[in-house]
Motif scaffolding. Sequence first.
Motif, PDB file in Angstrom:
ATOM      1  N   PHE A  44       0.824  -1.215   0.000  1.00 41.15           N
ATOM      2  CA  PHE A  44       0.000   0.000   0.000  1.00 41.15           C
ATOM      3  C   PHE A  44       0.857   1.262   0.000  1.00 41.15           C
ATOM      4  CE2 PHE A  44      -2.454  -3.355   2.108  1.00 41.15           C
ATOM      5  CZ  PHE A  44      -3.456  -3.486   1.151  1.00 41.15           C
ATOM      6  N   ALA A  45       0.280   2.315  -0.552  1.00 41.43           N
ATOM      7  CA  ALA A  45       0.987   3.599  -0.595  1.00 41.43           C
ATOM      8  C   ALA A  45       1.158   4.152   0.819  1.00 41.43           C
ATOM      9  CB  ALA A  45       0.177   4.588  -1.443  1.00 41.43           C
ATOM     10  N   ARG A  46       2.222   4.946   0.980  1.00 43.02           N
ATOM     11  CA  ARG A  46       2.468   5.527   2.326  1.00 43.02           C
ATOM     12  C   ARG A  46       1.287   6.374   2.785  1.00 43.02           C
ATOM     13  NH1 ARG A  46       7.829   5.921   0.807  1.00 43.02           N
ATOM     14  NH2 ARG A  46       7.569   8.015  -0.035  1.00 43.02           N
ATOM     15  N   ARG A  47       0.595   7.014   1.810  1.00 45.33           N
ATOM     16  CA  ARG A  47      -0.502   7.894   2.223  1.00 45.33           C
ATOM     17  C   ARG A  47      -1.671   7.102   2.844  1.00 45.33           C
ATOM     18  NH1 ARG A  47      -1.273   8.139  -3.439  1.00 45.33           N
ATOM     19  NH2 ARG A  47      -0.242  10.136  -3.634  1.00 45.33           N
ATOM     20  N   ALA A  48      -1.689   5.789   2.580  1.00 50.61           N
ATOM     21  CA  ALA A  48      -2.777   4.978   3.138  1.00 50.61           C
ATOM     22  C   ALA A  48      -2.263   4.011   4.208  1.00 50.61           C
ATOM     23  CB  ALA A  48      -3.470   4.196   2.019  1.00 50.61           C
ATOM     24  N   ALA A  49      -1.040   4.262   4.694  1.00 52.05           N
ATOM     25  CA  ALA A  49      -0.434   3.302   5.644  1.00 52.05           C
ATOM     26  C   ALA A  49      -0.770   3.666   7.089  1.00 52.05           C
ATOM     27  CB  ALA A  49       1.082   3.276   5.425  1.00 52.05           C
ATOM     28  N   TRP A  50      -2.047   3.889   7.351  1.00 55.58           N
ATOM     29  CA  TRP A  50      -2.449   4.267   8.700  1.00 55.58           C
ATOM     30  C   TRP A  50      -2.400   3.062   9.641  1.00 55.58           C
ATOM     31  CZ3 TRP A  50      -6.269   4.956   4.697  1.00 55.58           C
ATOM     32  CH2 TRP A  50      -6.246   6.229   4.125  1.00 55.58           C
ATOM     33  N   ASP A  51      -2.288   3.374  10.921  1.00 53.06           N
ATOM     34  CA  ASP A  51      -2.444   2.348  11.953  1.00 53.06           C
ATOM     35  C   ASP A  51      -3.956   2.188  12.163  1.00 53.06           C
ATOM     36  OD1 ASP A  51      -2.606   0.811  14.164  1.00 53.06           O
ATOM     37  OD2 ASP A  51      -1.557   2.193  15.517  1.00 53.06           O
ATOM     38  N   LEU A  52      -4.504   1.074  11.732  1.00 54.35           N
ATOM     39  CA  LEU A  52      -5.960   0.898  11.799  1.00 54.35           C
ATOM     40  C   LEU A  52      -6.417   0.203  13.079  1.00 54.35           C
ATOM     41  CD1 LEU A  52      -6.796  -0.121   8.092  1.00 54.35           C
ATOM     42  CD2 LEU A  52      -7.032   2.116   9.169  1.00 54.35           C
TER      43      LEU A  52
END
Length: 409
Positions: free
Chosen positions: A2-10
Amino acid sequence: MFARRAAWDLSRNPLSLAVEARRARGAEVVDLTDANPTRAGLLAGGEALARALAEVARDTAVRRYEPDPRGPRAAREAIARYHARGGREIDPERVVLTAGTSEGYAHLFRLLADPGQRVLVPRPGYPLFDFLAGLEGVETRSYPLVRRGGGFRIELDALAREAADPRVRALLAVHAHNPTGAFVHVDDAHALRALCREHGLALVSDEVFAESALEPAAEEERLASLLDPRDDAPLHFVLSGASKLLALPQLKLSWIVVAGAPALRDEAAARLEAIADTYLSVSPVLAACLPALLEARPAIEAQLRTRVRANRDELAKQVAATPCAELLPVEAGFAAILELGDPDGTAPDEEALALACVERAGVLAHPGFFFDFEDDGRARLVVSLLAEPEPFAAAARALLAVAAEACAS
Ligand SMILES: Cc1ncc(COP(=O)(O)O)c(C=O)c1O
């Protein structure tokens, strides 16, 4: 993958896990973070929407699709009339509709900043800015709002230092601010414009809470809008929308008004139109309701103001009887900020307090860190004032009892 912009801690945070665990046991949790007016019996907006939809359904024009990237002209004319208060003239050609204010921000970040460039946002503040900017590859830098006198004011020196960074492209101001309820004062508005002019920045003012003052005031006392009709004003985008202004989050309809020096603002409006044309995300059918809904605004606002005032008065009464609690003054908005702690400066841990409120009182409130309040040793809880008055009063009582115990221990 996944792209860094979508690499959230979910992973879920401890507070939402505590809410889930309590509900799983069959126990109730009153959600005082809920800012959805339609779940709190505030239905003047919804009733106006039902009438407007019935009217639109009778109009044969809805059977055809004639997209206008800026949104239907009639809706833009109604928005221009709304923003024309205070003698301003707004050309409907400089209004662009969006599917919610968040989309408005996304369009503006795309228009103004390349990946790696920056926008300045107030701190504390609305926690969505980092996500909205991050999704466009744009960085946020914060400038402080500090408690001064009867409310929160912009720390202009700190803002000026950030604004001087050549990576900064835009300055965001929230008028009135969520959750501090502070309007941008007249002299601060001049200072923001001067900084934008000096450093070639665009001003973005989020005015979704502009009509939420607890006490209505004349334009000379506080600015109804940061819109400056003068032609030498910096490039300026005003955001507003139905979710707060008309208590209609379900309409998913917001708008951007473009202002400033004519050549620049006309070019900005044209480029913004090209961005909007790429998505065509606004439903013309829903936008057709907007003129009637803006006509219904006074009744919708009156209902909101009555509710917010009643809950705030009740909270103030309860806080006055709670030794370790203070209710911070606000000018506007739908939120209340409670500061908890002893006068000698000792305060409970904010997260532990919010968890105790869920576990022991069955009440969910936002801990101050959710809005990125300064870590100054005080504990803050932020609650929405939109709830029905009876459950609100009971939940506030339970929450303050837990807070008083936490302060005493
Ligand atoms: C500062 C601010 N702007 C805008 C919004 C509303 O955005 P939307 O129109 O996307 O619902 C909110 C919602 O809480 C907010 O706090």
